[in-house]
Design an enzyme around this catalytic site. Structure first.
Site, mmCIF file in Angstrom:
data_model
loop_
_atom_site.group_PDB
_atom_site.id
_atom_site.type_symbol
_atom_site.label_atom_id
_atom_site.label_comp_id
_atom_site.label_asym_id
_atom_site.label_seq_id
_atom_site.Cartn_x
_atom_site.Cartn_y
_atom_site.Cartn_z
ATOM 1 N N ARG A 101 20.501 -1.791 -32.506
ATOM 2 C CA ARG A 101 20.536 -0.985 -31.724
ATOM 3 C C ARG A 101 20.098 -0.935 -30.446
ATOM 4 O O ARG A 101 18.885 -1.119 -29.882
ATOM 5 C CB ARG A 101 20.118 0.668 -32.215
ATOM 6 C CG ARG A 101 21.016 1.079 -33.330
ATOM 7 C CD ARG A 101 20.301 2.169 -34.037
ATOM 8 N NE ARG A 101 19.288 2.094 -34.677
ATOM 9 C CZ ARG A 101 18.513 3.051 -35.375
ATOM 10 N NH1 ARG A 101 18.909 4.221 -35.480
ATOM 11 N NH2 ARG A 101 17.353 2.749 -35.910
ATOM 12 N N TYR A 112 18.645 -0.422 -55.459
ATOM 13 C CA TYR A 112 17.836 -0.611 -54.333
ATOM 14 C C TYR A 112 16.624 -1.021 -54.814
ATOM 15 O O TYR A 112 15.986 -1.989 -54.484
ATOM 16 C CB TYR A 112 17.575 0.793 -53.828
ATOM 17 C CG TYR A 112 16.384 1.222 -53.036
ATOM 18 C CD1 TYR A 112 16.407 0.093 -51.747
ATOM 19 C CD2 TYR A 112 14.932 1.646 -53.203
ATOM 20 C CE1 TYR A 112 15.287 0.158 -50.707
ATOM 21 C CE2 TYR A 112 13.914 1.389 -52.402
ATOM 22 C CZ TYR A 112 14.074 1.021 -51.019
ATOM 23 O OH TYR A 112 13.014 0.725 -50.174
ATOM 24 N N VAL A 130 20.690 -8.641 -38.997
ATOM 25 C CA VAL A 130 19.931 -9.586 -39.985
ATOM 26 C C VAL A 130 21.080 -10.145 -41.385
ATOM 27 O O VAL A 130 20.663 -11.055 -41.755
ATOM 28 C CB VAL A 130 18.603 -8.946 -40.548
ATOM 29 C CG1 VAL A 130 17.380 -9.031 -39.425
ATOM 30 C CG2 VAL A 130 18.821 -7.943 -41.433
ATOM 31 N N VAL A 167 7.172 7.382 -47.425
ATOM 32 C CA VAL A 167 6.849 7.301 -46.006
ATOM 33 C C VAL A 167 7.898 8.167 -45.370
ATOM 34 O O VAL A 167 8.894 7.921 -45.555
ATOM 35 C CB VAL A 167 6.680 6.063 -45.380
ATOM 36 C CG1 VAL A 167 6.207 6.049 -44.222
ATOM 37 C CG2 VAL A 167 5.939 5.099 -46.389
ATOM 38 N N PRO A 175 4.951 0.242 -49.627
ATOM 39 C CA PRO A 175 4.771 1.525 -49.377
ATOM 40 C C PRO A 175 5.270 2.357 -50.496
ATOM 41 O O PRO A 175 6.232 2.119 -51.182
ATOM 42 C CB PRO A 175 5.438 1.792 -47.949
ATOM 43 C CG PRO A 175 5.778 0.712 -47.392
ATOM 44 C CD PRO A 175 5.992 -0.466 -48.763
ATOM 45 N N THR A 215 9.911 8.523 -42.781
ATOM 46 C CA THR A 215 10.509 7.805 -41.713
ATOM 47 C C THR A 215 12.058 8.134 -41.779
ATOM 48 O O THR A 215 12.393 9.240 -42.325
ATOM 49 C CB THR A 215 10.563 6.557 -41.940
ATOM 50 O OG1 THR A 215 11.172 5.815 -43.100
ATOM 51 C CG2 THR A 215 9.014 5.901 -41.522
ATOM 52 N N GLU A 216 12.969 7.380 -41.135
ATOM 53 C CA GLU A 216 14.539 7.574 -41.364
ATOM 54 C C GLU A 216 15.078 7.107 -42.567
ATOM 55 O O GLU A 216 16.250 7.300 -43.145
ATOM 56 C CB GLU A 216 15.275 6.771 -40.246
ATOM 57 C CG GLU A 216 15.128 7.335 -39.079
ATOM 58 C CD GLU A 216 15.816 6.822 -37.776
ATOM 59 O OE1 GLU A 216 16.514 5.711 -38.079
ATOM 60 O OE2 GLU A 216 15.839 7.097 -36.621
ATOM 61 N N THR A 236 13.420 -1.005 -34.389
ATOM 62 C CA THR A 236 14.044 0.045 -33.367
ATOM 63 C C THR A 236 13.408 1.516 -33.854
ATOM 64 O O THR A 236 13.543 2.539 -32.997
ATOM 65 C CB THR A 236 15.612 0.285 -33.367
ATOM 66 O OG1 THR A 236 16.073 0.237 -34.695
ATOM 67 C CG2 THR A 236 16.197 -1.220 -32.860
ATOM 68 N N ASN A 289 10.608 -6.557 -41.847
ATOM 69 C CA ASN A 289 10.849 -5.079 -42.263
ATOM 70 C C ASN A 289 12.182 -4.766 -42.335
ATOM 71 O O ASN A 289 12.286 -3.606 -43.054
ATOM 72 C CB ASN A 289 9.968 -4.466 -40.796
ATOM 73 C CG ASN A 289 10.277 -3.121 -41.070
ATOM 74 O OD1 ASN A 289 9.760 -2.324 -41.815
ATOM 75 N ND2 ASN A 289 11.204 -2.571 -40.054
#
Length: 258
Positions: free
Chosen positions: A35, A153, A61, A186, A183, A188-189, A11, A87
């Protein structure tokens, strides 16, 4: 015949970019996420830009029953998935272990480890029966080196690294390719989620250097997928030029102070 690619967490961010890139490469696309409105937006964007067919699945998931039900619901023409891109993943919080928020730990473990396992468990048997397929696991520099305040994490991404290697071994007799793309930074969100919506704190992560963007990682995935059947790109670490490790950056403000 067009290949079918399923991308989890499609998304936004890396998942969306990978879905768009594989559609550009000629794949038909299954996009998944939690979403529904975002899924519909991505589906329309792919259909407008490319000639690919798109099928959306809205599920979490982290819930194995939802994963099973969603994959079982696929129409016959969508069942033979050629490419699975694991992902879906996230970081939540940046705390030392003695101050960690247990709910954050559970969310990361359930998404980054269990989610990857669940979708792989449901999709891979068809690949095994066909003796054909390609699984792409999106790892992280955090799965190569631990950094301060990121123990849990990093542990989840070390787990992805181990699962990736195990998959490669277990699926070797069936001609299934398995690739990990890791990666560095990056934009992103990712940081916005990690800092629970604190935009100012998230923006600081990317100050002073040129970070990667989602299209850079989508390009890496495309490269791995595009190789001939006898070539398996097993592990890729993709970093900004200004980043050497999980925590070592060359930033412009530091250069000016020299």
């Amino acid at each position: 015949m067009r290949k079918i690619a399923l991308i989890t967490g499609a998304t936004s961010g890396l998942g969306k970019a990978i879905a768009l890139r594989l559609a550009k490469d000629g794949c038909d696309i299954i996009i998944t996420g939690r979403r529904q409105e975002r899924l519909e937006e991505v589906e329309k964007e792919i259909e407008i830009k490319y000639e690919s067919k798109v099928h959306s699945l809205c599920f979490d998931v982290r819930a194995y029953d939802e994963v099973e039900k969603a994959i079982a619901s696929l129409p016959d023409e969508w069942k033979n998935i050629d490419i699975l891109v694991n992902n879906a993943g996230l970081a939540v919080g940046l705390d030392p272990i003695h101050k960690g928020v247990v709910d954050d730990w559970v969310r990361m473990i359930d998404t980054n480890i269990k989610g990857l396992l669940y979708i792989t468990r449901v999709v891979s048997p068809t690949m095994v029966s066909r003796k054909s397929g390609h699984i792409i696991n999106i790892g992280s520099i955090a799965g190569k080196a631990v950094y301060p305040n990121g123990a849990v994490y990093c542990a989840t991404k070390y787990a992805v690294n181990a699962l990736h290697q195990g998959m490669r071994i277990d699926l070797l007799p069936f001609g299934i390719r398995v690739t990990q793309v890791c990666p560095g930074a990056v934009d992103t969100e990712f940081s916005l989620v990690r800092f629970k919506g604190n935009q100012q704190r998230a923006d600081k992560v990317y100050e002073g250097y040129k970070e990667l963007d989602a299209d850079d990682i989508a390009e890496a995935v495309s490269y791995a997928v595009s190789q001939p059947p006898h070539v398996n790109i097993q592990d890729m670490l993709v970093m900004p030029t200004a980043q050497a490790t999980g925590t070592l950056f060359h930033k412009e403000e530091e250069k000016k102070q020299d």
